[in-house]
Design a protein around this motif. Structure first.
Motif, PDB file in Angstrom:
ATOM      1  N   THR A   1      -9.616  11.766   8.068  1.00 46.74           N
ATOM      2  CA  THR A   1      -9.666  13.230   7.982  1.00 46.74           C
ATOM      3  C   THR A   1      -8.609  13.627   6.948  1.00 46.74           C
ATOM      4  N   PRO A   2      -8.668  14.877   6.431  1.00 47.24           N
ATOM      5  CA  PRO A   2      -7.680  15.293   5.412  1.00 47.24           C
ATOM      6  C   PRO A   2      -6.231  15.249   5.910  1.00 47.24           C
ATOM      7  N   GLU A   3      -6.034  15.244   7.240  1.00 50.60           N
ATOM      8  CA  GLU A   3      -4.664  15.202   7.790  1.00 50.60           C
ATOM      9  C   GLU A   3      -4.063  13.793   7.733  1.00 50.60           C
ATOM     10  N   ASP A   4      -4.921  12.786   7.586  1.00 53.28           N
ATOM     11  CA  ASP A   4      -4.411  11.417   7.588  1.00 53.28           C
ATOM     12  C   ASP A   4      -3.600  11.135   6.319  1.00 53.28           C
ATOM     13  N   ARG A   5      -2.561  10.363   6.488  1.00 49.91           N
ATOM     14  CA  ARG A   5      -1.810   9.850   5.325  1.00 49.91           C
ATOM     15  C   ARG A   5      -1.104   8.589   5.790  1.00 49.91           C
ATOM     16  N   VAL A   6      -1.210   7.531   5.005  1.00 48.73           N
ATOM     17  CA  VAL A   6      -0.705   6.225   5.422  1.00 48.73           C
ATOM     18  C   VAL A   6       0.086   5.591   4.289  1.00 48.73           C
ATOM     19  N   ALA A   7       1.316   5.221   4.570  1.00 48.90           N
ATOM     20  CA  ALA A   7       2.091   4.428   3.616  1.00 48.90           C
ATOM     21  C   ALA A   7       2.020   2.969   4.040  1.00 48.90           C
ATOM     22  N   VAL A   8       1.729   2.096   3.091  1.00 52.83           N
ATOM     23  CA  VAL A   8       1.695   0.659   3.377  1.00 52.83           C
ATOM     24  C   VAL A   8       2.763  -0.011   2.516  1.00 52.83           C
ATOM     25  N   ILE A   9       3.594  -0.805   3.164  1.00 53.88           N
ATOM     26  CA  ILE A   9       4.673  -1.528   2.472  1.00 53.88           C
ATOM     27  C   ILE A   9       4.391  -3.012   2.690  1.00 53.88           C
ATOM     28  N   THR A  10       4.407  -3.799   1.630  1.00 57.86           N
ATOM     29  CA  THR A  10       4.030  -5.206   1.757  1.00 57.86           C
ATOM     30  C   THR A  10       4.709  -6.034   0.671  1.00 57.86           C
ATOM     31  N   THR A  11       4.939  -7.301   0.960  1.00 59.65           N
ATOM     32  CA  THR A  11       5.559  -8.166  -0.051  1.00 59.65           C
ATOM     33  C   THR A  11       4.679  -8.194  -1.303  1.00 59.65           C
ATOM     34  N   GLU A  12       3.426  -8.602  -1.124  1.00 56.19           N
ATOM     35  CA  GLU A  12       2.475  -8.649  -2.242  1.00 56.19           C
ATOM     36  C   GLU A  12       1.354  -7.654  -1.965  1.00 56.19           C
ATOM     37  N   PRO A  13       0.842  -6.950  -2.994  1.00 53.98           N
ATOM     38  CA  PRO A  13      -0.256  -5.995  -2.784  1.00 53.98           C
ATOM     39  C   PRO A  13      -1.398  -6.596  -1.964  1.00 53.98           C
ATOM     40  N   LEU A  14      -2.011  -5.759  -1.137  1.00 54.15           N
ATOM     41  CA  LEU A  14      -3.091  -6.213  -0.259  1.00 54.15           C
ATOM     42  C   LEU A  14      -4.468  -5.941  -0.847  1.00 54.15           C
ATOM     43  N   THR A  15      -4.545  -4.998  -1.819  1.00 54.27           N
ATOM     44  CA  THR A  15      -5.851  -4.607  -2.377  1.00 54.27           C
ATOM     45  C   THR A  15      -5.828  -4.687  -3.899  1.00 54.27           C
ATOM     46  N   HIS A  16      -7.038  -4.847  -4.483  1.00 53.70           N
ATOM     47  CA  HIS A  16      -7.232  -4.936  -5.937  1.00 53.70           C
ATOM     48  C   HIS A  16      -7.098  -3.584  -6.630  1.00 53.70           C
ATOM     49  N   ASN A  17      -7.770  -2.607  -6.049  1.00 54.12           N
ATOM     50  CA  ASN A  17      -8.106  -1.395  -6.796  1.00 54.12           C
ATOM     51  C   ASN A  17      -7.282  -0.186  -6.387  1.00 54.12           C
ATOM     52  N   GLU A  18      -6.048  -0.436  -5.926  1.00 53.50           N
ATOM     53  CA  GLU A  18      -5.156   0.676  -5.589  1.00 53.50           C
ATOM     54  C   GLU A  18      -3.862   0.508  -6.385  1.00 53.50           C
ATOM     55  N   ALA A  19      -3.154   1.626  -6.572  1.00 49.27           N
ATOM     56  CA  ALA A  19      -1.950   1.606  -7.404  1.00 49.27           C
ATOM     57  C   ALA A  19      -0.722   1.313  -6.551  1.00 49.27           C
ATOM     58  N   TRP A  20      -0.324   0.039  -6.470  1.00 47.97           N
ATOM     59  CA  TRP A  20       0.863  -0.365  -5.731  1.00 47.97           C
ATOM     60  C   TRP A  20       2.098  -0.200  -6.614  1.00 47.97           C
ATOM     61  N   THR A  21       3.192   0.274  -6.040  1.00 45.55           N
ATOM     62  CA  THR A  21       4.442   0.419  -6.781  1.00 45.55           C
ATOM     63  C   THR A  21       5.410  -0.666  -6.330  1.00 45.55           C
ATOM     64  N   ALA A  22       5.963  -1.398  -7.297  1.00 41.06           N
ATOM     65  CA  ALA A  22       6.944  -2.438  -6.957  1.00 41.06           C
ATOM     66  C   ALA A  22       8.307  -1.795  -6.712  1.00 41.06           C
ATOM     67  N   TYR A  23       9.045  -2.291  -5.713  1.00 36.93           N
ATOM     68  CA  TYR A  23      10.434  -1.860  -5.500  1.00 36.93           C
ATOM     69  C   TYR A  23      11.295  -2.449  -6.611  1.00 36.93           C
ATOM     70  N   GLN A  24      12.278  -1.683  -7.033  1.00 37.13           N
ATOM     71  CA  GLN A  24      13.306  -2.240  -7.910  1.00 37.13           C
ATOM     72  C   GLN A  24      14.299  -3.036  -7.047  1.00 37.13           C
ATOM     73  N   ALA A  25      15.039  -3.928  -7.677  1.00 39.77           N
ATOM     74  CA  ALA A  25      16.062  -4.692  -6.932  1.00 39.77           C
ATOM     75  C   ALA A  25      17.114  -3.715  -6.416  1.00 39.77           C
ATOM     76  N   GLY A  26      17.328  -3.732  -5.110  1.00 44.44           N
ATOM     77  CA  GLY A  26      18.318  -2.833  -4.509  1.00 44.44           C
ATOM     78  C   GLY A  26      17.747  -1.482  -4.103  1.00 44.44           C
ATOM     79  N   GLU A  27      16.419  -1.320  -4.172  1.00 41.04           N
ATOM     80  CA  GLU A  27      15.816  -0.032  -3.828  1.00 41.04           C
ATOM     81  C   GLU A  27      15.614   0.086  -2.312  1.00 41.04           C
ATOM     82  N   MET A  28      15.968   1.228  -1.785  1.00 45.87           N
ATOM     83  CA  MET A  28      15.781   1.527  -0.361  1.00 45.87           C
ATOM     84  C   MET A  28      14.909   2.765  -0.257  1.00 45.87           C
ATOM     85  N   ILE A  29      13.886   2.716   0.597  1.00 46.18           N
ATOM     86  CA  ILE A  29      13.002   3.878   0.785  1.00 46.18           C
ATOM     87  C   ILE A  29      12.842   4.144   2.274  1.00 46.18           C
ATOM     88  N   LEU A  30      12.958   5.394   2.642  1.00 41.66           N
ATOM     89  CA  LEU A  30      12.688   5.803   4.026  1.00 41.66           C
ATOM     90  C   LEU A  30      11.331   6.508   4.052  1.00 41.66           C
TER      91      LEU A  30
END
Lengths: 276, 276
Positions: B212-241
């Protein structure tokens, strides 16, 4: 269940889980914790142990363990949600601790240090946090012997039992502490093993066919699970420590409330009980 | 996984669990923790996530959760046994905390107060106990805000990272803290949703059909899980909440060891990595 050698609980759990809707009405969630050496696996669900896919996994995946605590809930205090499902888990002295309570506590509002805090809102998890808090108060962060914990529990458990019904099982994976104010039964299965027939389901297992002479299993339960075995009822205020599949320490604590009630039955509160 | 609304992880876990023997060699046990409000269910097994009946249950029982942490283990330190399986669980401030670590720490021997003690013998569980110990050291038994914890983590995480590779995810069920020294990727799936195709298995889901339009999901993973989505790599020392399915705080911490290694590549240690 407390065992001399790693043993699976599929037979007992098959009968026990019937009480979650078929032979009794303890349908408000279930939980089961298995120690495997120091590790502990805790499975909980807010579906009944009859309906839950997780209970189904437990009935069919023979996890071998020396200490198991299972609980089927009939909610008396606290909502029917997952954080209120027994058994509860905390870590102390580099060991997991598992606790399940049968009964109801009233006006129980102990002061906690903050070292252990309930996540849900049951009297049972509060009592568990209070017990562990008192362990740290008495022994600090140096692990005491099982005997020392047993002696301390003899002082604390009757104090908590002043507030109502306080039957519990507690394990750290090394041994299983048990205490009853109203209702708990135990037995030991050992060589020479006999057949056992479940009460809640028409199933019989001949343990002599599936055991070795080294096996020995103590089963502790609110109500007996089998017809044809000699279950011993706990006395009010009785505490038993089980290790290697047998009782190693007994004590009878004085529960003032029970004595007052025996002298004056009008004081007796009607309590509904959760069930192991 | 961190979500705005309770979401099941069956799609991602299906691809991810292939890395436990099919598309990668992280076969030494697996674990997954689901927060459901304040409750937390932790499933671990010492069988691989490809073989385990418990992993099979997870792939087929859609548990809805706002915060999930999963881990497939490739043992680098500590035996292949259950007490060393990530993620690890502790209670603090009346909340369960879950931690999984990817990487290897060397000569990491912090002093612990005893308040949290490792049950197993991994560097990862030791780091988790140390983090929580530092939380209590800083805030006592009064729960601080997520922002205050984030600021404290910015000080402690780089100190631990001096000892090796320290990619981690940490959640208390309200939000998910993540930190990378070498390798971690994230993305947010939100309206308008698109189809996603797994890398490890020929499976595609069109999220526009199941959301539904209310859904939103953040996925964090060592290596990308899908081909056709835009994964962002963490920089060394990056922390995200992450909270409500999106990043709410970013920080870049200074990891002295990485800077020294960049200046002198001969210092670089070869490390094998666990994987989320």
């Amino acid at each position: 269940m407390n065992c001399a050698t790693p043993t699976d609980i599929t037979f007992s759990f098959r009968g026990f889980s019937q009480r979650a809707g078929v032979t009794s009405d303890h349908c408000d969630g279930f939980g089961i914790a298995f120690f495997e050496d120091k590790a502990c696996r805790l499975f909980v669900d807010n579906q009944s142990a009859v309906e839950s896919p997780i209970a189904d996994l437990i009935r069919n995946y023979p996890i071998k363990s020396r200490n198991v605590i299972a609980h089927i809930r009939k909610a008396t205090q606290g909502k029917i949600n997952l954080e209120n499902s027994h058994p509860f888990l905390r870590e102390l002295w580099g060991r997991h601790w598992i606790f399940a309570h049968n009964g109801d506590l009233h006006d129980f509002k102990p002061e906690l240090s903050g070292r252990f805090e309930p996540v849900g809102n049951t009297d049972s998890e509060l009592a568990f946090c209070y017990l562990l808090d008192q362990f740290v108060e008495a022994f600090g962060y140096t692990e005491p012997s099982l005997e020392e914990i047993f002696v301390l529990l003899q002082r604390i458990a009757p104090q908590i039992a002043e507030h109502g019904t306080f039957n519990f099982c507690l394990s750290n994976g090394k041994a299983l502490f048990s205490y009853a104010t109203t209702k708990l039964h135990w037995l030991v299965r050992e060589y020479p093993f006999q057949p056992a027939h479940l009460i809640d389901l028409d199933v019989e297992v001949d343990f002599s066919q599936v055991t070795t002479p080294e096996d020995r299993v103590a089963v502790i339960t609110t109500e007996p699970l089998t017809h044809n075995e000699a279950w011993t009822a706990y006395q009010a205020g009785e505490m038993i420590l089980f290790q290697h599949g047998k009782p190693i320490l007994h004590a009878l604590t004085r529960v003032e409330r029970l004595i007052r009630e025996a002298e004056n039955p009008a004081l007796k509160r009607v309590t509904k009980a959760d069930q192991y």
